[in-house]
Design a protein around this motif. Structure first.
Motif, PDB file in Angstrom:
ATOM      1  N   ILE A  83       0.944  -1.347   0.186  1.00  0.00           N
ATOM      2  CA  ILE A  83       0.049  -0.061  -0.025  1.00  0.00           C
ATOM      3  C   ILE A  83       1.046   1.108  -0.173  1.00  0.00           C
ATOM      4  O   ILE A  83       1.909   1.190   0.642  1.00  0.00           O
ATOM      5  N   PHE A  84       0.537   2.321  -0.883  1.00  0.00           N
ATOM      6  CA  PHE A  84       0.983   3.595  -0.906  1.00  0.00           C
ATOM      7  C   PHE A  84       0.019   4.596  -0.846  1.00  0.00           C
ATOM      8  O   PHE A  84      -0.812   4.554  -1.944  1.00  0.00           O
ATOM      9  N   VAL A  85       0.002   5.516   0.052  1.00  0.00           N
ATOM     10  CA  VAL A  85      -1.022   6.523   0.010  1.00  0.00           C
ATOM     11  C   VAL A  85      -0.748   7.662  -0.802  1.00  0.00           C
ATOM     12  O   VAL A  85       0.611   8.092  -0.876  1.00  0.00           O
ATOM     13  N   VAL A  86      -1.400   7.944  -1.702  1.00  0.00           N
ATOM     14  CA  VAL A  86      -1.343   9.184  -2.760  1.00  0.00           C
ATOM     15  C   VAL A  86      -1.982  10.530  -2.378  1.00  0.00           C
ATOM     16  O   VAL A  86      -1.516  11.481  -2.863  1.00  0.00           O
ATOM     17  N   ASN A  87      -3.034  10.453  -1.699  1.00  0.00           N
ATOM     18  CA  ASN A  87      -3.754  11.584  -1.224  1.00  0.00           C
ATOM     19  C   ASN A  87      -4.371  11.442   0.151  1.00  0.00           C
ATOM     20  O   ASN A  87      -5.002  10.550   0.283  1.00  0.00           O
ATOM     21  N   GLY A  88      -4.241  12.307   0.958  1.00  0.00           N
ATOM     22  CA  GLY A  88      -4.960  12.690   2.309  1.00  0.00           C
ATOM     23  C   GLY A  88      -4.126  11.586   3.509  1.00  0.00           C
ATOM     24  O   GLY A  88      -2.950  11.235   3.086  1.00  0.00           O
ATOM     25  N   THR A  89      -4.900  11.319   4.569  1.00  0.00           N
ATOM     26  CA  THR A  89      -4.263  10.750   5.616  1.00  0.00           C
ATOM     27  C   THR A  89      -4.975   9.416   5.777  1.00  0.00           C
ATOM     28  O   THR A  89      -6.239   9.541   5.851  1.00  0.00           O
ATOM     29  N   PRO A 117       6.018   9.943   2.386  1.00  0.00           N
ATOM     30  CA  PRO A 117       5.453   8.949   1.617  1.00  0.00           C
ATOM     31  C   PRO A 117       5.920   7.399   2.238  1.00  0.00           C
ATOM     32  O   PRO A 117       7.233   7.320   2.509  1.00  0.00           O
ATOM     33  N   THR A 118       5.299   6.461   2.226  1.00  0.00           N
ATOM     34  CA  THR A 118       5.835   5.201   2.949  1.00  0.00           C
ATOM     35  C   THR A 118       5.066   3.908   2.078  1.00  0.00           C
ATOM     36  O   THR A 118       3.862   4.186   1.886  1.00  0.00           O
ATOM     37  N   LEU A 119       5.603   2.796   1.709  1.00  0.00           N
ATOM     38  CA  LEU A 119       5.241   1.853   1.157  1.00  0.00           C
ATOM     39  C   LEU A 119       5.112   0.590   2.468  1.00  0.00           C
ATOM     40  O   LEU A 119       6.038   0.603   3.482  1.00  0.00           O
ATOM     41  N   ILE A 120       4.032   0.044   2.372  1.00  0.00           N
ATOM     42  CA  ILE A 120       3.862  -0.893   3.449  1.00  0.00           C
ATOM     43  C   ILE A 120       3.370  -2.261   2.818  1.00  0.00           C
ATOM     44  O   ILE A 120       2.324  -2.309   2.026  1.00  0.00           O
ATOM     45  N   THR A 121       4.236  -3.404   3.127  1.00  0.00           N
ATOM     46  CA  THR A 121       3.890  -4.555   2.634  1.00  0.00           C
ATOM     47  C   THR A 121       3.037  -5.360   3.815  1.00  0.00           C
ATOM     48  O   THR A 121       3.798  -5.518   4.789  1.00  0.00           O
ATOM     49  N   ASN A 142      -2.717   0.160  -4.427  1.00  0.00           N
ATOM     50  CA  ASN A 142      -2.547  -1.247  -3.686  1.00  0.00           C
ATOM     51  C   ASN A 142      -1.913  -1.932  -4.593  1.00  0.00           C
ATOM     52  O   ASN A 142      -2.496  -2.235  -5.814  1.00  0.00           O
ATOM     53  N   TYR A 143      -0.837  -2.730  -4.753  1.00  0.00           N
ATOM     54  CA  TYR A 143      -0.187  -3.698  -5.819  1.00  0.00           C
ATOM     55  C   TYR A 143      -0.106  -4.789  -5.219  1.00  0.00           C
ATOM     56  O   TYR A 143       0.150  -5.123  -4.060  1.00  0.00           O
TER      57      TYR A 143
END
Length: 170
Positions: A83-89, A117-121, A142-143
């Motif tokens: 997951i990577f957030v692109v807008n908001g919180t 910016p943070t990637l979470i697996t 989400n990939y």
């Protein structure tokens, strides 16, 4: 004198701004640097040397959460979510119910934002839920390691207010 029953805050970050949160076994986190350019900001979304995410991306989605929306709870048997957030919180809550995990029964609460910016697996078997904390839409990419199977989804769900997971969204 302090008011009786006041609760002292516990440390949540180091003096360098790093979280003191210990991640659940198998969960990976990578803070992505923003690149300031003459005309704006560029953010890389994925690089193999970061060692976060599946070895091969097989499916990717962009999801929007309406104001205050909660998308919880869900888990997968074989799918890896990144997951990577692109807008908001967005608040991402993880619950480890894997029988063979050293962190079984533990919770992670992560606040994700475009500002840091943070990637979470999230490995298979971790229950997870997301909540938009903004007064506007928030969104994330989400990939996955496997494409979505329409005829047999690897999606297991519980309601957001279940008593089977020791966390209540507020």
């Amino acid at each position: 004198m302090l008011i009786e029953d006041a609760i002292k805050d516990q440390q949540t970050v180091t003096s360098e701004g790093e979280s003191t949160n210990v991640l659940l076994t198998g969960v990976k986190k990578y803070e992505v640097p923003n690149i300031i350019t003459p005309n704006g900001i560029t953010t890389e979304l994925y690089r193999p040397e970061w060692d976060v995410g599946p070895d091969q991306i097989r499916h990717m989605i962009h999801a929007i959460l309406r104001t205050g929306a909660i998308s919880a709870w869900h888990a997968h048997e074989s799918q890896i979510d990144t997951i990577f957030v692109v807008n908001g919180t967005i608040k991402l809550v993880l619950y480890d119910d894997r029988a063979d995990s050293a962190t079984r029964g533990q919770i992670n609460v992560l606040h994700l934002s475009r500002m840091r910016p943070t990637l979470i697996t999230i490995p298979p078997g971790i229950w997870h839920g997301l909540q938009n904390l903004e007064n506007f839409e928030s969104s994330f990419i989400n990939y996955f390691n496997n494409p979505y199977l329409y005829s047999c989804p690897d999606e297991w769900r519980l309601p957001f207010d279940t008593d089977k997971i020791p966390y209540q969204f507020k």
